[in-house]
Every structure is written in structure tokens, then in C-alpha cells.
Design a protein around this motif. Sequence first.
Motif, PDB file in Angstrom:
ATOM      1  N   LEU A  25       0.827  -1.209   0.000  1.00  0.00           N
ATOM      2  CA  LEU A  25       0.000   0.000   0.000  1.00  0.00           C
ATOM      3  C   LEU A  25       0.864   1.263   0.000  1.00  0.00           C
ATOM      4  O   LEU A  25       0.540   2.242  -0.681  1.00  0.00           O
ATOM      5  N   ALA A  26       1.961   1.228   0.722  1.00  0.00           N
ATOM      6  CA  ALA A  26       2.832   2.411   0.797  1.00  0.00           C
ATOM      7  C   ALA A  26       3.543   2.683  -0.513  1.00  0.00           C
ATOM      8  O   ALA A  26       3.971   3.818  -0.768  1.00  0.00           O
ATOM      9  N   ASN A  27       3.669   1.671  -1.353  1.00  0.00           N
ATOM     10  CA  ASN A  27       4.385   1.819  -2.623  1.00  0.00           C
ATOM     11  C   ASN A  27       3.504   1.503  -3.827  1.00  0.00           C
ATOM     12  O   ASN A  27       3.995   1.078  -4.868  1.00  0.00           O
ATOM     13  N   ALA A  28       2.201   1.743  -3.688  1.00  0.00           N
ATOM     14  CA  ALA A  28       1.254   1.459  -4.763  1.00  0.00           C
ATOM     15  C   ALA A  28       1.176   2.588  -5.781  1.00  0.00           C
ATOM     16  O   ALA A  28       0.548   2.425  -6.838  1.00  0.00           O
ATOM     17  N   ASP A  29       1.774   3.730  -5.472  1.00  0.00           N
ATOM     18  CA  ASP A  29       1.804   4.884  -6.390  1.00  0.00           C
ATOM     19  C   ASP A  29       0.416   5.279  -6.883  1.00  0.00           C
ATOM     20  O   ASP A  29       0.241   5.682  -8.041  1.00  0.00           O
ATOM     21  N   GLY A  30      -0.577   5.159  -6.007  1.00  0.00           N
ATOM     22  CA  GLY A  30      -1.935   5.580  -6.349  1.00  0.00           C
ATOM     23  C   GLY A  30      -2.760   4.534  -7.074  1.00  0.00           C
ATOM     24  O   GLY A  30      -3.946   4.767  -7.352  1.00  0.00           O
ATOM     25  N   HIS A  31      -2.186   3.397  -7.388  1.00  0.00           N
ATOM     26  CA  HIS A  31      -2.934   2.340  -8.076  1.00  0.00           C
ATOM     27  C   HIS A  31      -3.741   1.521  -7.073  1.00  0.00           C
ATOM     28  O   HIS A  31      -3.305   1.324  -5.928  1.00  0.00           O
ATOM     29  N   GLY A  99       9.571   2.423  -5.637  1.00  0.00           N
ATOM     30  CA  GLY A  99       9.868   2.548  -7.062  1.00  0.00           C
ATOM     31  C   GLY A  99       9.812   1.245  -7.834  1.00  0.00           C
ATOM     32  O   GLY A  99      10.264   1.197  -8.987  1.00  0.00           O
ATOM     33  N   TRP A 100       9.234   0.195  -7.267  1.00  0.00           N
ATOM     34  CA  TRP A 100       9.225  -1.108  -7.944  1.00  0.00           C
ATOM     35  C   TRP A 100       8.327  -1.136  -9.168  1.00  0.00           C
ATOM     36  O   TRP A 100       8.551  -1.920 -10.088  1.00  0.00           O
ATOM     37  N   LEU A 101       7.310  -0.256  -9.214  1.00  0.00           N
ATOM     38  CA  LEU A 101       6.337  -0.303 -10.299  1.00  0.00           C
ATOM     39  C   LEU A 101       6.791   0.440 -11.551  1.00  0.00           C
ATOM     40  O   LEU A 101       6.617  -0.065 -12.673  1.00  0.00           O
ATOM     41  N   SER A 102       7.345   1.609 -11.396  1.00  0.00           N
ATOM     42  CA  SER A 102       7.611   2.493 -12.541  1.00  0.00           C
ATOM     43  C   SER A 102       8.482   1.882 -13.627  1.00  0.00           C
ATOM     44  O   SER A 102       8.157   1.976 -14.820  1.00  0.00           O
ATOM     45  N   PRO A 103       9.616   1.246 -13.293  1.00  0.00           N
ATOM     46  CA  PRO A 103      10.460   0.705 -14.368  1.00  0.00           C
ATOM     47  C   PRO A 103       9.757  -0.347 -15.213  1.00  0.00           C
ATOM     48  O   PRO A 103       9.940  -0.386 -16.431  1.00  0.00           O
ATOM     49  N   VAL A 104       8.952  -1.201 -14.567  1.00  0.00           N
ATOM     50  CA  VAL A 104       8.259  -2.244 -15.319  1.00  0.00           C
ATOM     51  C   VAL A 104       7.151  -1.641 -16.174  1.00  0.00           C
ATOM     52  O   VAL A 104       6.995  -1.994 -17.358  1.00  0.00           O
ATOM     53  N   LEU A 105       6.397  -0.708 -15.606  1.00  0.00           N
ATOM     54  CA  LEU A 105       5.338  -0.055 -16.386  1.00  0.00           C
ATOM     55  C   LEU A 105       5.924   0.723 -17.559  1.00  0.00           C
ATOM     56  O   LEU A 105       5.361   0.711 -18.664  1.00  0.00           O
ATOM     57  N   ASP A 106       7.035   1.400 -17.360  1.00  0.00           N
ATOM     58  CA  ASP A 106       7.678   2.130 -18.454  1.00  0.00           C
ATOM     59  C   ASP A 106       8.075   1.177 -19.578  1.00  0.00           C
ATOM     60  O   ASP A 106       7.923   1.493 -20.766  1.00  0.00           O
ATOM     61  N   LEU A 107       8.587   0.002 -19.199  1.00  0.00           N
ATOM     62  CA  LEU A 107       8.989  -0.984 -20.196  1.00  0.00           C
ATOM     63  C   LEU A 107       7.777  -1.502 -20.968  1.00  0.00           C
ATOM     64  O   LEU A 107       7.817  -1.624 -22.200  1.00  0.00           O
ATOM     65  N   LEU A 108       6.706  -1.795 -20.269  1.00  0.00           N
ATOM     66  CA  LEU A 108       5.490  -2.288 -20.920  1.00  0.00           C
ATOM     67  C   LEU A 108       4.887  -1.238 -21.856  1.00  0.00           C
ATOM     68  O   LEU A 108       4.446  -1.552 -22.961  1.00  0.00           O
ATOM     69  N   LYS A 109       4.875   0.005 -21.406  1.00  0.00           N
ATOM     70  CA  LYS A 109       4.304   1.073 -22.227  1.00  0.00           C
ATOM     71  C   LYS A 109       5.153   1.365 -23.455  1.00  0.00           C
ATOM     72  O   LYS A 109       4.627   1.722 -24.511  1.00  0.00           O
ATOM     73  N   ALA A 110       6.465   1.198 -23.344  1.00  0.00           N
ATOM     74  CA  ALA A 110       7.364   1.499 -24.456  1.00  0.00           C
ATOM     75  C   ALA A 110       7.301   0.444 -25.548  1.00  0.00           C
ATOM     76  O   ALA A 110       7.631   0.729 -26.703  1.00  0.00           O
ATOM     77  N   ASN A 111       6.901  -0.757 -25.194  1.00  0.00           N
ATOM     78  CA  ASN A 111       6.860  -1.855 -26.170  1.00  0.00           C
ATOM     79  C   ASN A 111       5.546  -2.607 -26.018  1.00  0.00           C
ATOM     80  O   ASN A 111       5.434  -3.527 -25.203  1.00  0.00           O
ATOM     81  N   PRO A 112       4.529  -2.252 -26.814  1.00  0.00           N
ATOM     82  CA  PRO A 112       3.224  -2.909 -26.697  1.00  0.00           C
ATOM     83  C   PRO A 112       3.255  -4.411 -26.980  1.00  0.00           C
ATOM     84  O   PRO A 112       2.289  -5.116 -26.678  1.00  0.00           O
ATOM     85  N   ASN A 113       4.358  -4.904 -27.536  1.00  0.00           N
ATOM     86  CA  ASN A 113       4.441  -6.331 -27.832  1.00  0.00           C
ATOM     87  C   ASN A 113       4.827  -7.155 -26.604  1.00  0.00           C
ATOM     88  O   ASN A 113       4.723  -8.377 -26.611  1.00  0.00           O
ATOM     89  N   ILE A 114       5.289  -6.463 -25.546  1.00  0.00           N
ATOM     90  CA  ILE A 114       5.599  -7.168 -24.296  1.00  0.00           C
ATOM     91  C   ILE A 114       4.301  -7.392 -23.544  1.00  0.00           C
ATOM     92  O   ILE A 114       3.622  -6.441 -23.150  1.00  0.00           O
TER      93      ILE A 114
END
Length: 340
Positions: A25-31, A99-114
Motif C-alpha cells: 500500500l505504501a508503494n502502490a503509487d496511487g494504483h 519505485g518497484w512499479l515504474s520501471p516495469v510499467l515504463d517498459l510495458l508502455k514502451a513496447n506494446p508487444n511485451i
Amino acid sequence: MDTLAIVILNYNGQPFLAKFLPTVLANADGHPVYVADSASSDSSVSFLKANFPAVRIIELPRNDGYAGGYNLALEHIRTHFGGATYYVLPNSDIEVTPGWLSPVLDLLKANPNIAACQPKIRSYNQRDLFEHAGAAGGYVDWLGYVFCRGRIFATFETDLGQYDDNRQVFWATGACLFMRADVFHQTGGFDGSFFAHMEEIDWCWRIQRLGYEVWACGQSTVYHVGGGTLHKSNPHKTFLNYRNSLFMLYKNWPADGRLWPKIMLRLVLDGASSILFLKVGQWRDVWAIIRAHFAFYGSLPRLHSQRNTLKAQQTKEVSLFPHSIVWKYFAEGKKTFKEM
């Protein structure tokens, strides 16, 4: 629709929820954070309602394991909460980090094929070491045996930054699996017959056959206790791992005429592995391997139908690790991914 839904499946895991849910909850970044409870017999649901009002609780009617439980939970989120673009499925015994979420979400958003991705999985109890369930991304060898960067059989590497890259892998771990929601639902989710263990590897294999990619993100790290629901010493876990490995191999192996020779070799090697259990007196694990083989034989009509369906849907050939990880590790003495 939410960008990301954080979804934790729980079965009698109230102590883990008390310990690890606050960090999520503390690291959910609003999700939004969901806990899907699989008809627990402990105080999990009442504990959540009393202590975590921000958590969205999904009360499932029964315990269908990881595969069936997440299938029900994610469909419920889609139909009752408006869905999400991405899901992440951290086990209840996962400690997340800032910060565990941002790098993975950035990767997913940058490549829709992932369509699937994982962070680095390190051990909660030995924090410098990679953890058994996924480590830094997984592979499957030509006989269907699975292994990871950072963990091969009983060898666990120290994380020295050697896997801090973002890299395409064969499978991403169910211990903390990020996925593209539309692909999950498009493919029918996990194979519920697996119940637990290797359903995520089967799903990763299937989505690659449809042209999607699976990646590991080296800029995100979480810590995993492991065995929170079913300890590695439990013979039922042995049963599920041996049976589901055969399920996965039969369903997905390419139509090149070599399926049954590989299946027969696997059966022989599985039998040989039972000697290791015999040496330490673990007779229940030997019986679990025998039961797993008979469960595989009994499931062949269903598996054959699934195999034909998947073959008709396939758009891309998928390459496995071209060697035997068993031979590399035990005969050649190669213990780390770099040596492979």
C-alpha cells in the motif's frame, strides 16, 4: 479503467498480509490494491476489513489454486471494477520496494508487444541472493525443465548487478507477474487444470506462440519469502511440479514429430530423480512423482485437444534453450547462467 491493478491472491495467509500488505500500500503509487481471498478458513477477510479499508476485497467462492483463483479474480475486476490496462500479481509473501512499479510499467508502455514481465526476485531471508521462484527471468530447456538467470537448481547467485538489464526471457515468474490485461483475457487466462505451479510458464509459452514477448526488468527488485502457501518440502508440491511440467510440454511442444521421444525421456529422467528422494527417505515424494505420471496419462485426451487448439492459433515458432540443463548442471558442472 485503471492503468494498473495490484492483485494479491490469498489463502489462509493472514500473517503474510499483516506483514507485507502495508509495504504494498505504501508503494502502490496511487494504483488500486485488491486482495482476492480463496475462501480462507482463517481470519484473513475480517482482518482485512478491520485493518485495511483502502484494499478492495474480492471474496472467491472456493480455493481454485493460483491458476483458477486469479482467473476468477481478474475477470471480477474486469466486470465489476472497470478493469485495468495492466495487472501485477505479487504473492502475499512478497516485500515490494520503493519505485518497484515504474520501471516495469515504463517498459510495458514502451513496447506494446511485451505482454508479460517480472522484476528481479531476491530472497527475503538471504537478501543478497536471488530467490528460487523466478530470480532474474526464466527459461525452458529442450526437455521442458525450467531454470532462471540467477538460480539453477540448488545454486543461488548473489545479486552483484549482473542481471540489471532489461532482457527478453522465456517466462516471467508468477511470484510477481506483470501482464497486459487484454492479452490475459484474450488467451483465456491461466490453465485452471494446473491448479498451482508452472501455470505462468505455460501461459508465457502460449502468448509467445501468438507473437507476444516476455521480459525481465532489472531496474525493479522485490523480495520473496517463498513457500508461503505450499512449502517446497510438501509432497503435493512435488506432484504439481512434475505433473504440470508434463502438461506444459505436451500442450506446447512444436509439431516436429519429436514430442513422444521427449516425453518418454522425461518420464525416465523423472523416475531417475526419485532416487534422490529415496536416498533421504522421502517416500511420499517418490509416490508423488508416480501419481504425477498417472495423472498425466489420464489427462492425455484433454491435453491433446488443447494441443490441437493451440496449434491452430499459433502465429510464431518459439525457441527453447537448445541444451539439457540437467546435463549442463550435473554432468558438466556448469552452475550459473553465464556458464551456460
